[in-house]
Structure formats: structure tokens, C-alpha cells
Design a protein around this motif. Structure first.
Motif, short mmCIF file in Angstrom:
data_model
loop_
_atom_site.label_atom_id
_atom_site.label_comp_id
_atom_site.label_asym_id
_atom_site.label_seq_id
_atom_site.Cartn_x
_atom_site.Cartn_y
_atom_site.Cartn_z
N ASP A 12 0.67 -1.28 -0.17
CA ASP A 12 -0.05 0.14 0.43
C ASP A 12 0.98 1.00 -0.22
OD1 ASP A 12 -1.95 2.13 0.80
OD2 ASP A 12 -2.26 1.36 2.47
N SER A 13 0.75 2.55 -1.20
CA SER A 13 1.69 3.17 -1.22
C SER A 13 3.20 2.74 -1.34
CB SER A 13 1.03 4.67 -0.47
OG SER A 13 -0.28 4.25 0.29
N TYR A 14 3.66 2.86 -2.41
CA TYR A 14 5.25 2.41 -2.73
C TYR A 14 5.46 3.15 -4.03
CZ TYR A 14 9.51 -0.66 -2.64
OH TYR A 14 10.84 -0.56 -3.10
N THR A 15 6.53 4.41 -3.57
CA THR A 15 6.67 5.06 -5.21
C THR A 15 7.31 4.18 -5.90
OG1 THR A 15 4.80 6.95 -4.19
CG2 THR A 15 6.99 7.07 -6.05
N GLN A 16 7.89 4.73 -6.77
CA GLN A 16 9.53 3.99 -6.97
C GLN A 16 9.89 5.23 -8.07
OE1 GLN A 16 9.90 0.23 -6.89
NE2 GLN A 16 8.26 0.08 -5.54
N TYR A 17 10.82 5.82 -7.75
CA TYR A 17 11.46 6.28 -8.56
C TYR A 17 12.79 6.22 -9.09
CZ TYR A 17 11.36 11.28 -10.31
OH TYR A 17 11.64 12.58 -10.80
N ASN A 18 12.56 4.48 -9.60
CA ASN A 18 13.93 3.62 -10.05
C ASN A 18 13.77 4.06 -11.08
OD1 ASN A 18 11.61 2.32 -10.00
ND2 ASN A 18 12.86 0.79 -9.44
N ALA A 19 15.77 4.78 -11.76
CA ALA A 19 15.57 5.32 -13.01
C ALA A 19 16.20 3.71 -13.83
CB ALA A 19 16.86 6.66 -13.48
N ASN A 20 15.72 3.26 -15.14
CA ASN A 20 16.10 1.82 -15.62
C ASN A 20 15.85 0.76 -14.80
OD1 ASN A 20 17.53 0.88 -17.33
ND2 ASN A 20 19.14 0.20 -16.89
N PHE B 45 3.18 3.67 -7.62
CA PHE B 45 3.64 4.77 -8.33
C PHE B 45 5.04 4.57 -8.74
CE2 PHE B 45 0.53 6.66 -5.14
CZ PHE B 45 -0.40 6.48 -6.02
N THR B 46 4.75 4.67 -10.32
CA THR B 46 5.91 4.36 -10.92
C THR B 46 6.83 5.36 -11.76
OG1 THR B 46 5.52 2.52 -12.66
CG2 THR B 46 6.21 1.40 -10.36
N ILE B 47 7.59 5.68 -11.77
CA ILE B 47 8.42 6.93 -12.44
C ILE B 47 9.97 6.16 -13.22
CG2 ILE B 47 8.82 9.44 -12.60
CD1 ILE B 47 7.24 9.10 -9.65
N ASN B 48 9.99 6.12 -14.18
CA ASN B 48 11.27 6.00 -15.32
C ASN B 48 11.65 5.03 -15.12
OD1 ASN B 48 11.97 9.79 -14.78
ND2 ASN B 48 12.32 8.38 -16.92
N GLY C 157 10.92 6.50 -22.02
CA GLY C 157 12.98 6.63 -21.88
C GLY C 157 12.83 6.23 -19.92
N ILE C 158 13.72 6.14 -19.98
CA ILE C 158 14.80 6.15 -18.53
C ILE C 158 15.31 7.18 -18.33
CG2 ILE C 158 14.28 4.06 -18.59
CD1 ILE C 158 17.38 4.52 -18.78
N ASP C 159 15.38 8.64 -18.48
CA ASP C 159 16.17 9.51 -17.88
C ASP C 159 15.37 10.33 -17.87
OD1 ASP C 159 17.34 12.13 -18.74
OD2 ASP C 159 19.08 10.94 -18.91
N LEU C 160 15.79 11.45 -16.57
CA LEU C 160 14.60 11.43 -15.02
C LEU C 160 14.31 13.03 -16.34
CD1 LEU C 160 15.65 10.68 -12.17
CD2 LEU C 160 14.09 9.72 -13.42
N GLY D 10 11.76 16.63 -25.06
CA GLY D 10 12.19 16.18 -26.16
C GLY D 10 11.16 14.58 -25.66
N GLY D 11 10.76 14.22 -25.06
CA GLY D 11 10.34 13.05 -25.05
C GLY D 11 8.59 12.34 -25.38
N VAL D 12 8.83 11.34 -25.50
CA VAL D 12 7.13 11.19 -26.50
C VAL D 12 7.30 9.54 -26.61
CG1 VAL D 12 7.01 10.50 -29.13
CG2 VAL D 12 8.40 12.26 -28.73
N ALA D 13 5.95 9.26 -25.77
CA ALA D 13 5.32 8.19 -25.98
C ALA D 13 5.07 7.52 -26.69
CB ALA D 13 3.68 8.67 -24.77
#
Length: 901
Positions: A197-205, A223-226, A824-827, A835-838
């Protein structure tokens, strides 16, 4: 009265000494820098703080540990580990990972933003969690090697889990890491799971959550980011995902493949093409164990069966009735007392021992009764024997044995039954029976109104008169008056001579494996192991014993009998339940323990006297250091970890703090369960379809879309795959699969037409197995389950067709949010403004038979119900696998709800 403290002396205002020692102060003046050991000692709570020292006990806030790992070690070695809470104060802690948590440990940080844990070793996982653990309010920073996780199960020592580890309100900033790695091979039991419950992932790559090898997770507010992948399931891993989002990174939700073969069924009724319902046989033979070896440190059990097991890695197997001894469980027993009349000498009366010794390694109980007059057992050798597995009768030959079998009797009028006490008073005129002798009632031999059900087993006579005797046949839920109606002629068997067959002394082969292997009996887990059995029918040279029926009804052939391995009792005794009291060295003889307990092997049994002196005699009551595995504490179903050979396999069954040595016995069988939604199958052969087409070269010079041709399948019921190309600036840029086809057994050819001028594009394709998804199934009855698939099978299925069952890798995601997946994985570079494109196709990827069931919304507000319905809020259209419609011109909300036009 004011007090002052000087060193350890307490002084009042008059400078009188009033006390000395430890003081509990309500308040004090100053900074308390000279005080030590302040604060109460709280049981089951350990403290960690930046000003701590790992040499501290950690039991007071004033004496904290310096690292979480040291606090975990203290909790692990504590007498009461379960329920320990480790409180971590604000600060950054560099930890020598991995940190191996014992079960039922909580690690609670002061604040999510103020407590950070940094892994010292990038090539190791950070926390190995165990059943019932809780971790909350902690952030993780630093870097790790790819594939290493913040939370994982210990792969070296898999534990049985009946309660999932729980992670709540944490943030992972560790580059390359897996936030949570749930490997089903690293845990035992039905709950191969973690919950969040409530685990944020800012773990690039990295990967947000990875669930593999039939692991499972319930994920809320992830919640995952990059990351490289937000949520991954593979090899039969499954999860529920709720109220979560995947932002940036390469991929969103990936379901890849299926798990290992769980079991294989066989079609028992032929079905025509386009059928979806099949009768499937789900049975396999029970395999006898030849030998076993247990590693108590790792919990790995290596089993060798007499015949090839046919198991595969990842398959669930049911294990039963392994006999082990635990030499480290041996304790010295001291005689305390005996209940008067606690020993019954069969045919003589009751007596009381004045002393006793018990050897728990060999089960020998030596009782002291002055001038007892009992006789030791005699030894004999069985020359041949036949066994009927259906009736359980063992007929053995001992020439001129002189044994006396049972006598038969008939219950007469006046027989009574008390349903409250369970006592039957049976009338047999002038029976001549004695207290302690044993009686067996054939099934149905006593008729009462209402009916009394008694099992077909021997029971000791409790009391006698000239014409009656009493036995305990068990109570009845119907406590009304029971009226005796009749007794079957000869339905009462009165035991006379008893014998015991020493364990492993008789060797048989059986037709089950064409008599290829030899099996010693009795095994430690067989019903007659260390039991004195009443002799049944006899001839001059043969006698019968009821040793119990066998599931293996094939013919058993006698090979040999060990010399003097048959003991014939010349004196029999019984020991009253709780009749003899001992103390033992386990608790330094502090407490007394009465034996035999109701569950002990000797309770309610007759025991043959095996050796004597004038004032002592020995009976064997069973080895207390022996036990049967599995006990049920870790369940009975385990996963095959390795196939060592045709007859040998390994399973993790859980670690133990004591060495265990295999004695004998044991069965192993494939674990069949009722087929369920979440499994997939193929029938007999893996038929394939086209799953992916890759553009190797787009070519040049195309002025119109070229034609793509895919080779035909080999099966008559197959359908060729079709695809269409799209071009841009003269080159092929996209290939859409219109139909994946069916009935391929290998990858077909693919070709594309050439342009009028320019270079021809080149394509390649990949095929994958077409699985049929289980929709429902009936309970397994007589080995058969009727299984319904979600779609029709396009070909006829004959009797004998094999049906392997697999667990499908699945993600069930509701209300999931995607934001710029594929950027991509670059923050920084993944942000649209930089320049990020989905790449919408990367939001959900089902590979190799995996399945993602989802509802989602992306950054543009597009709402999806799987791939079937896609609502584009910007253009106002509804599209999907089968249609594209205008939301505003052709659909009303009511029609949309009905799914119609």
C-alpha cells in the motif's frame, strides 16, 4: 522533599542519605548529558538511531543500535522474536545488505522523508522478507546492479508463508533496482505473495514490481517513474493492481508467458471440432520413496523414488509419510511416579511399577515390578509370505509355529450400549475372557435400534462378569436409548497370540514396476510399524495378520524375511493413559509429564514383553525422536526445485534448527487441483500463430502500400495469417497484423511485394503458442474433471490426447493511469518539454501467452477497457479490435452501455 543525586547516592535537602541505586525521575534540570540508561525498557521493541552503537542492546531509546541490520540480528537471536518492532529514528543508514528478516518483524521509520536506507553492496538485494513482516515509512537511496531488489524473498532459504509480508508508505530512489521481487520459487506454500500500500518507485532503469514463478501480489497505490518496466509478471506470476500509475519509462504493464507445467491431464471422451467442453482425467500413480536426505539449514529435501517420478521443475507435488528421526531431540527421562494399577497384565490383572527408565532413541521402556513372573517374547523367521493389498491380509509361513489365532463368538440377548459414555456391555455366556484381552467387532456384527457404528478394530476389555464384558466403542450423537436387536454369528473376534514384525525385515517386489525394485516392510510410517498384531486364521505352518490395505493393488511378491525378525509375545501388558509420570532434561526436570498421552503410540495398545529380569521387563513404546513428515505445519504440497535424475528430485520444505535423518517410508504424487480461471492449456501439440512482425528494412520507392504474404499453416483446420503495410515517404513504416492465423507448427514464410523502382522492404515474424484459457471446471470426481475453455477448439480432439496445464502470467489492473510510457528512463529527457515522446503500444504488452486485463487512462485522457474498447476523448471516437465508431454521431450513452449500434 527535594532530592539531589551524587553519583549513585540519593541525598535530601538535609544532606541525609535516603536511598541508593537506580532512580526514576519525573523531571530533571540540565541537558541530561551525564545521565545513562534513561527511559524504560520496553519488551519486543528495538531502537535504531544515528547516535547509536551496534554494541548497545537497542532495548531503550537511550541505548539504540546504529544499524537496522544489528537490530534485526538482535531480534533474530531474542527468545521471543515474533512480534518485535524495530523503530528507526531520522537519519541516513548505510546498511551491509542483504538484511535477512525473520518472520513477524516490523521495521517502522520515524518519517518517510527523514529516514533513508542506502545499500552498501550493489550486487545484493537489500531486504529478504519473511512471512508476517512489515516495513513502513522509509525511503531507499543509492544504486544497485540490475536485477537486485529492495524487497525479495530469500532464495537460499525458502520459508513457508501463511501471511504475506507487507510494505506500506515507502519510496524507492535506487537506480536500476527492482522495488519488489516476488519469486515464487523462493517461498513455500499457497501464499507466495507480498502486499503493498503506497509504494513510490523513482528507480530509473529498474522495475517497479516483478512477480515470477507463480508468485502473487496485491498492489495498491504503486507509482512508478522512469523505470524500464513498471509491473512485470512472468512464468505464471500474477497480481492485482489498483489505484496505481505508470509514468514515463520504457514499458508499463508486461505479462510474459506461462509458468511450468503444473500437471498433465488426458482426454477421456472424444470431442468434435469447435467444442469447448472436455472431460479430462487428472490422476497419477503414488510413488514410493526409496530414500531421502534433508538439509536443515537450507530446508532442501532430496527424494529418491523406486521408480521414475516423471516430475518437472516447478511442478507441485504432494509429499506424505516420510519417516525421520531427530537425534538432537533426545532428552534424559527420570521416573517420578506411577498411578496405582496403571499396568495391566493381559489375562492376569493390574499392577503398579515402582520404577521406570525410558530410552527415547530406541523406544525401550523398562518397568520395575518385583517378581513380575512375565515371559519374554520368542523369535521366529518367516520363510515366505503373501500379501493381498485389497484386504490387507498378510499370510506368512513359519513351520510348526504353534501360534493360536483368534476365537469367534456371538453377542447374545442382554447386550447394551451407552451412547453417552460409548461403553458397550456385551453378553456372551461363559466367555472366559479377562481384563485387558482384546476384542474386535466385525462391521455390522451388532445390530441396535437406532444403529450403532463401530470400526473393525481390536479394543481392550475393560471389565468382566461370568457372562458379560465391556469395551469402549465410542460415543454417539444420538443419546437416546439404543435397543439391541441381534448379533451376527461369529461376529466377535477374541485375540489370542500377538506378534510383531520388525521394521524393514520383509522384502517384497510388486507388479507396479514389473518387479524391478525391492521394498522393505514394514516402513516406519506403515500401520503395523512397532505394533503387536493379533493373529487371525492359522494352519499348522501359516498364520494371517491384518496389516492394512494398500493403494497399490498390484501383485506383491515375497523376496526374503530377515532371521528372527518375527517376535511372538508370551506376555502382554497395557499401560493406562497418563499412568506413568516422568520429568526430563529438556527443562532441567522442572515439570512432570504423564505418559502415555492419548496421542502417543502406546496409548490404548497392548505391548509384548520383549525381555525380562526377575524384577524388570522391557516393552517398546516407540522412539520419541521419530516423527512423520510432513507434519502439516508447512503444508503437504511442495514445488519441485530440481530434477536430479529419473528417480531423484528436490523440493524446498522449510529450514529447521535440528538435524533430521531419514528412516523409511514416504509417498510422492503430482498435486492435482480442480482446474481454474487463471490456467491455460494446449491440447497434444503446441499450435502457433503469428504474434509479431518486425520491419528489418523499410525499403524505398513505394508509391502505394505493398502486399504482404504469409505462408499457410500445415494443419487442415488452420487459417493463414494476414497483415497490411503502411508507407511514409516511400518506405514501409508500419505493419499491422490483421489476423494472427492459426494451426502453425513452425514459423511460416513472409514476403512483401517490391516497389516499381527502389529497394524491396524486408520483414521477419515471430510465432507463439496458442493457449486455451480455462473458464471453469467441475470438481475432480473419480479422477475426472469436466473443463470448459473460453473459446472453441478448432480441431477434433481424440481420447488419450494429453492436456498440460499451466498457470498464466496475469495482471489484473483497474483504474490504472499511464503517463508518457515509452519516453525513456532518463529523468529529464523523458519529459515532453525536453523531447520525451510517448509510445502507446508500450503501455501494455502481453507476450508468449501472458494476459493483462485492465482499464486505464493515458496522459491524453484516452480511456481503455483492454484492447477491445478505446475511447479517445480528444477526437470523440470509440475504437478497438473490432470496430471504430464516432462517439458523438453514432453512439448514445445508453447504446454504448449495451454494446450495440
Amino acid at each position: 522533599m527535594a532530592i539531589k543525586i551524587s553519583n549513585s547516592t540519593i541525598i535530601d535537602d538535609g544532606r541525609n542519605i535516603v536511598n541508593a541505586g537506580i532512580v526514576t525521575a519525573q523531571e530533571y534540570f540540565g541537558d541530561a548529558s551525564n545521565l545513562s540508561k534513561t527511559g524504560p525498557l520496553v519488551k519486543s521493541v528495538l531502537y535504531v538511531a544515528k547516535n547509536g552503537n551496534d554494541a548497545n542492546p537497542g532495548t531503550r531509546l537511550s541505548e539504540p543500535k546504529a544499524t537496522i541490520k544489528s537490530a534485526v540480528a538482535a531480534a533474530t537471536t531474542a527468545a521471543t522474536t515474533a512480534g518485535t518492532v524495530i523503530k528507526v529514528s531520522a537519519g541516513t543508514y548505510v546498511e551491509d545488505n542483504p538484511i535477512k528478516l525473520p518472520p513477524q518483524i516490523s521495521i517502522d521509520g520515524d518519517s518517510l522523508r527523514e529516514v533513508s536506507v542506502v545499500p552498501l553492496n550493489a550486487d545484493e538485494d537489500l531486504f529478504y522478507v519473511a512471512p508476517g513482516d512489515y516495513i513502513g515509512d522509509i525511503s531507499f537511496t543509492g544504486t544497485m546492479n540490475a536485477g537486485k531488489a529492495i524487497f525479495a524473498f530469500d532464495p537460499d532459504i525458502p520459508r513457508y508463508s501463511a501471511q504475506s509480508p507487507y510494505v506500506r508508505n515507502c519510496t524507492n530512489f535506487v537506480t536500476n533496482s527492482i522495488g519488489m521481487k516476488i519469486d515464487g520459487n523462493a517461498v513455500i506454500g499457497p501464499f507466495k505473495s507480498m502486499v503493498v500500500d503506497s509504494y513510490t518507485q523513482y528507480n530509473a532503469n529498474g522495475i517497479g514490481v516483478s512477480i515470477t514463478n507463480e508468485g502473487y501480489a496485491q498492489l495498491v497505490s504503486i507509482f512508478t517513474i522512469n523505470p524500464d518496466i513498471s509491473i512485470f509478471t512472468g512464468s505464471g506470476g500474477q497480481c492485482d493492481l489498483t489505484n496505481s500509475n505508470s509514468s514515463f519509462g520504457n514499458f508499463g504493464l508486461i505479462s510474459d508467458g506461462v509458468g511450468p507445467t503444473q500437471y498433465t491431464g488426458i482426454i477421456t471422451t472424444a470431442a468434435s471440432a469447435d467444442s469447448s467442453v472436455f472431460d479430462v482425467k487428472l490422476t497419477s500413480p503414488v510413488l514410493s520413496v526409496k530414500s531421502a536426505e534433508y538439509d536443515s539449514t537450507s530446508g532442501l529435501l532430496t527424494t529418491t523414488t523406486y521408480t521414475p517420478h516423471g516430475f518437472t521443475v516447478g511442478m507441485g507435488v504432494t509429499l506424505a509419510k516420510y519417516g525421520f528421526t531427530c537425534p538432537n531431540s533426545s532428552y534424559v527421562h527420570q521416573f517420578v511416579s506411577a498411578v496405582p494399577g496403571s499396568v495391566t497384565v493381559v489375562g492376569v490383572g493390574t499392577t503398579t511399577p515402582t520404577a521406570a527408565t525410558y530410552n527415547d532413541n530406541n523406544g525401550e521402556l523398562v518397568l520395575t515390578i518385583a517378581n513380575h513372573g512375565l515371559s519374554a517374547a520368542s523369535s521366529h523367521t518367516i520363510s515366505t509370505s503373501t500379501y493381498n493389498p485389497s484386504t490387507g491380509i498378510l499370510n506368512s509361513t513359519v513351520n510348526n509355529h504353534g501360534f493360536t489365532g483368534f476365537t469367534t463368538h456371538t453377542a447374545e440377548s442382554g447386550t447394551l450400549y451407552n451412547p453417552v459414555t460409548g461403553i458397550a456391555t456385551i453378553t456372551v455366556s461363559n466367555h472366559g475372557f479377562s481384563i485387558g484381552e482384546r476384542i474386535k467387532l466385525d462391521d455390522g456384527s451388532l445390530t441396535f435400534t437406532p444403529t450403532v457404528s463401530v470400526s473393525n478394530k481390536y479394543r481392550s476389555i475393560l471389565s468382566t462378569t461370568t457372562n458379560t464384558f465391556t469395551i469402549d466403542v465410542g460415543t454417539s450423537s444420538n443419546t437416546g436409548i439404543h435397543t439391541f436387536v441381534s448379533g451376527t454369528a461369529g461376529g466377535i473376534k477374541k485375540a489370542n497370540d500377538h506378534v510383531k514384525i520388525l521394521d524393514g525385515s520383509l522384502v517384497f517386489t510388486c507388479a507396479k514396476d514389473n518387479n524391478a525394485t525391492q521394498h522393505p516392510y514394514p516402513r516406519m510410517t506403515d500401520p503395523i510399524s512397532n505394533k503387536w498384531v493379533a493373529i487371525g486364521n492359522t494352519t499348522a505352518n501359516t498364520f494371517e495378520l491384518d496389516v492394512g490395505v494398500s493403494r497399490d493393488t498390484s501383485t506383491h511378491s515375497f523376496i526374503s524375511g530377515a532371521t528372527d525378525s518375527l517376535l511372538k509375545a508370551n506376555s502382554l501388558i497395557g499401560i493406562a493413559t497418563n499412568g506413568i509420570v516422568f520429568s526430563c532434561s529438556k527443562d532441567n526436570y522442572v515439570t512432570n509429564h504423564p505418559y502415555p498421552r492419548p496421542t502417543d503410540p502406546a496409548a490404548g495398545e497392548v505391548l509384548g514383553v520383549e525381555s525380562t529380569t526377575t524384577n524388570t521387563f522391557m516393552v517398546n513404546v516407540g522412539v520419541s525422536t521419530r516423527d512423520t513428515f510432513p507434519s502439516g505445519n508447512n503444508g503437504y504440497v511442495f514445488t519441485v526445485n530440481e530434477v536430479v535424475g529419473l528417480n531423484t528430485f528436490t523440493t524446498f520444505v522449510g529450514p529447521n534448527d535440528r538435524i533430521h535423518n531419514y528412516v523409511s517410508g514416504g509417498n510422492a504424487q503430482i498435486n492435482y487441483v480442480r482446474p481454474y480461471d487463471g490456467q491455460v492449456v494446449y491440447l497434444d501439440e503446441e499450435y502457433k500463430s503469428v504474434k509479431k512482425i518486425t520491419i528489418s528494412s523499410g525499403g524505398s520507392g513505394y508509391t502505394s502500400p505493398p502486399t504482404i504474404t504469409i505462408g499457410s499453416p500445415s494443419e487442415s483446420w488452420g487459417i493463414p495469417a494476414t497483415a497490411v503495410a503502411q508507407i511514409s515517404n516511400g518506405a514501409v513504416t508500419t505493419v499491422d497484423i490483421v489476423s494472427s492465423g492459426r494451426g502453425y507448427t513452425s514459423a511460416p514464410s513472409i514476403s512483401i511485394t517490391s516497389p516499381e523502382s527502389g529497394t524491396t522492404a524486408s520483414l521477419s515474424l515471430e510465432v507463439g503458442t496458442d493457449f486455451f484459457v480455462v473458464q471453469s471446471a467441475t470438481e475432480i470426481s473419480s479422477g475426472i474433471s469436466t473443463v470448459t475453455f473460453t473459446e472453441n477448439v478448432p480441431f477434433a480432439v481424440g481420447v488419450g490426447t494429453t492436456v498440460p496445464f499451466f498457470k498464466q502470467s496475469r495482471i489484473l489492473a483497474s483504474s490504472h493511469s499511464f503517463e508518457y510510457i515509452g519516453s525513456g528512463i532518463d529523468l529529464i529527457k523523458s519529459i515532453p518539454a525536453r523531447g520525451g515522446v510517448a509510445i502507446p503500444e508500450n503501455e501494455v504488452a502481453d507476450r508468449n501467452g501472458g494476459l493483462t486485463i485492465f482499464t486505464s487512462t493515458d496522459q491524453a485522457g484516452n480511456f481503455k477497457i483492454g484492447d477491445g474498447v478505446i475511447i479517445n476523448q480528444q477526437t470523440g471516437t470509440v475504437s478497438g479490435d473490432s470496430y471504430t465508431r464516432s462517439l458523438f454521431s453514432t453512439l448514445t450513452p445508453f447504446i454504448l452501455a449495451l454494446g450495440g449500434d
